[in-house]
Design a protein around this motif. Structure first.
Motif, mmCIF file in Angstrom:
data_model
loop_
_atom_site.group_PDB
_atom_site.id
_atom_site.type_symbol
_atom_site.label_atom_id
_atom_site.label_comp_id
_atom_site.label_asym_id
_atom_site.label_seq_id
_atom_site.Cartn_x
_atom_site.Cartn_y
_atom_site.Cartn_z
ATOM 1 N N SER A 70 1.100 -0.766 0.138
ATOM 2 C CA SER A 70 0.108 -0.082 0.101
ATOM 3 C C SER A 70 1.272 1.638 -0.109
ATOM 4 O O SER A 70 1.890 1.370 0.082
ATOM 5 N N LYS A 71 0.342 2.016 -0.335
ATOM 6 C CA LYS A 71 0.960 3.421 -0.471
ATOM 7 C C LYS A 71 1.995 3.570 0.740
ATOM 8 O O LYS A 71 2.376 4.497 1.456
ATOM 9 N N ASP A 72 0.839 3.536 2.180
ATOM 10 C CA ASP A 72 1.149 3.721 4.047
ATOM 11 C C ASP A 72 2.429 3.097 3.376
ATOM 12 O O ASP A 72 2.956 3.261 4.228
ATOM 13 N N ASP A 73 2.451 2.102 3.023
ATOM 14 C CA ASP A 73 3.592 0.678 4.337
ATOM 15 C C ASP A 73 4.642 1.857 3.029
ATOM 16 O O ASP A 73 5.974 1.351 3.590
ATOM 17 N N GLU A 80 5.128 4.150 1.896
ATOM 18 C CA GLU A 80 5.523 5.780 2.429
ATOM 19 C C GLU A 80 6.388 5.646 4.148
ATOM 20 O O GLU A 80 7.402 6.267 4.151
ATOM 21 N N ARG A 81 5.562 4.760 4.628
ATOM 22 C CA ARG A 81 6.216 4.653 5.688
ATOM 23 C C ARG A 81 7.970 4.008 5.764
ATOM 24 O O ARG A 81 8.711 4.318 5.949
#
Length: 61
Positions: free
Chosen positions: A36-39, A41-42
């Motif tokens: 995912s985008k969140d993963d 970016e993290r």
């Protein structure tokens, strides 16, 4: 030591740079990693904190 996702993203970034002489956007990283985008970016934040990359534009690489 890098986690599995951070290592994979670093490898994808290197491959993209080597093949295209540019770095991929987050959307391309999502496709190539299946994450995912969140993963992503993290993971990019971790790579930046550990000085593996310089991430000047937070929306793309």
């Amino acid at each position: 030591m890098l986690g599995e996702l951070e290592y994979k993203i670093l490898q994808v970034l290197y491959d993209l740079w080597e093949q295209q002489l540019k770095l991929g956007a987050i959307e391309e990283l999502k496709i190539k990693t299946g994450r995912s985008k969140d993963d992503i970016e993290r993971a990019l934040s971790i790579l930046e904190q550990n000085k593996y990359i310089i991430w000047t534009e937070k929306r793309c690489i």
